[in-house]
Write a protein that holds these residues in place. Structure first.
Motif, PDB file in Angstrom:
ATOM      1  N   UNK A 214       0.851  -1.181   0.000  1.00  0.00           N
ATOM      2  CA  UNK A 214       0.000   0.000   0.000  1.00  0.00           C
ATOM      3  C   UNK A 214       0.893   1.240   0.000  1.00  0.00           C
ATOM      4  N   UNK A 215       1.199   1.749  -1.178  1.00  0.00           N
ATOM      5  CA  UNK A 215       2.183   2.834  -1.338  1.00  0.00           C
ATOM      6  C   UNK A 215       1.704   4.118  -0.664  1.00  0.00           C
TER       7      UNK A 215
ATOM      8  N   UNK B 195       8.839  17.322  -0.552  1.00  0.00           N
ATOM      9  CA  UNK B 195       7.880  16.339  -0.041  1.00  0.00           C
ATOM     10  C   UNK B 195       6.760  17.051   0.709  1.00  0.00           C
TER      11      UNK B 195
ATOM     12  N   UNK C 226       4.273  18.482  -1.530  1.00  0.00           N
ATOM     13  CA  UNK C 226       3.322  17.525  -2.118  1.00  0.00           C
ATOM     14  C   UNK C 226       2.201  17.229  -1.129  1.00  0.00           C
ATOM     15  N   UNK C 227       2.547  17.028   0.148  1.00  0.00           N
ATOM     16  CA  UNK C 227       1.523  16.711   1.154  1.00  0.00           C
ATOM     17  C   UNK C 227       0.598  17.904   1.370  1.00  0.00           C
TER      18      UNK C 227
ATOM     19  N   UNK D 122      -1.690  18.265  -1.639  1.00  0.00           N
ATOM     20  CA  UNK D 122      -2.736  17.233  -1.573  1.00  0.00           C
ATOM     21  C   UNK D 122      -3.807  17.646  -0.555  1.00  0.00           C
TER      22      UNK D 122
ATOM     23  N   UNK E 126       1.531  11.444   5.754  1.00  0.00           N
ATOM     24  CA  UNK E 126       1.836  10.888   4.440  1.00  0.00           C
ATOM     25  C   UNK E 126       0.813   9.791   4.125  1.00  0.00           C
ATOM     26  N   UNK E 127      -0.256  10.164   3.450  1.00  0.00           N
ATOM     27  CA  UNK E 127      -1.397   9.270   3.212  1.00  0.00           C
ATOM     28  C   UNK E 127      -1.019   8.070   2.342  1.00  0.00           C
ATOM     29  N   UNK E 128      -1.721   6.942   2.556  1.00  0.00           N
ATOM     30  CA  UNK E 128      -1.475   5.776   1.700  1.00  0.00           C
ATOM     31  C   UNK E 128      -2.507   5.740   0.577  1.00  0.00           C
ATOM     32  N   UNK E 129      -2.226   4.928  -0.445  1.00  0.00           N
ATOM     33  CA  UNK E 129      -3.125   4.844  -1.596  1.00  0.00           C
ATOM     34  C   UNK E 129      -4.501   4.318  -1.179  1.00  0.00           C
TER      35      UNK E 129
ATOM     36  N   UNK F 165      -6.033   4.631   1.740  1.00  0.00           N
ATOM     37  CA  UNK F 165      -6.771   5.694   2.447  1.00  0.00           C
ATOM     38  C   UNK F 165      -7.243   6.735   1.438  1.00  0.00           C
TER      39      UNK F 165
END
Lengths: 82, 82
Positions: A51-52, B6, B9-10, B13, B51-54, B56
């Motif tokens: 789960x990237x 980084x 990016x967060x 998002x 840092x969210x996962x795919x 989630x």
């Protein structure tokens, strides 16, 4: 517990990642050298096993010289193949 | 150690997530009820703290009734504001 729909998302992402990598004629090793992601991790992402996170996805996008959103440019298959 | 790029990016998002949530007139609480993500986690994603996962991200997309790729539909700002 990862549901079938979840697995579907990871597998579709993996397929997308692999097709983008191959379209750029990058081997797993070359791609790993271009970003802060291990060769074995890229392999696991491509097979939908891990789960990237968004930051790792950002790293892969950098190596592929694309925007992160292009890595998710697929439509989620609603039908769950049993 | 999360680099400035980084963090960027967060944060981007998070802004995107928040604008989509508000455009659907969903409160944090309502959104949390619509998906398997805690109210406090959604708040942390919106402020670029986590840092969210795919998976989630997929859950948030379900609650917003959009494709996951729409949550990344922003262009990464290259300039790092110090």
């Amino acid at each position: 517990m990862v549901s079938d729909l979840d697995k579907g998302l990871l597998i579709q992402f993996g397929k997308r990642l692999r097709s983008l990598r191959l379209s750029k004629k990058l081997t797993l090793r070359k791609m790993a050298l271009l970003c802060n992601v291990e060769f074995a991790d890229i392999q696991r992402y491509e097979t939908g096993k891990v789960n990237i996170t968004l930051l790792s996805l950002g790293e892969l996008a950098k190596a592929l010289e694309i925007e992160p959103k292009e890595l998710l440019d697929f439509t989620q298959e609603q039908d769950l193949k049993h």
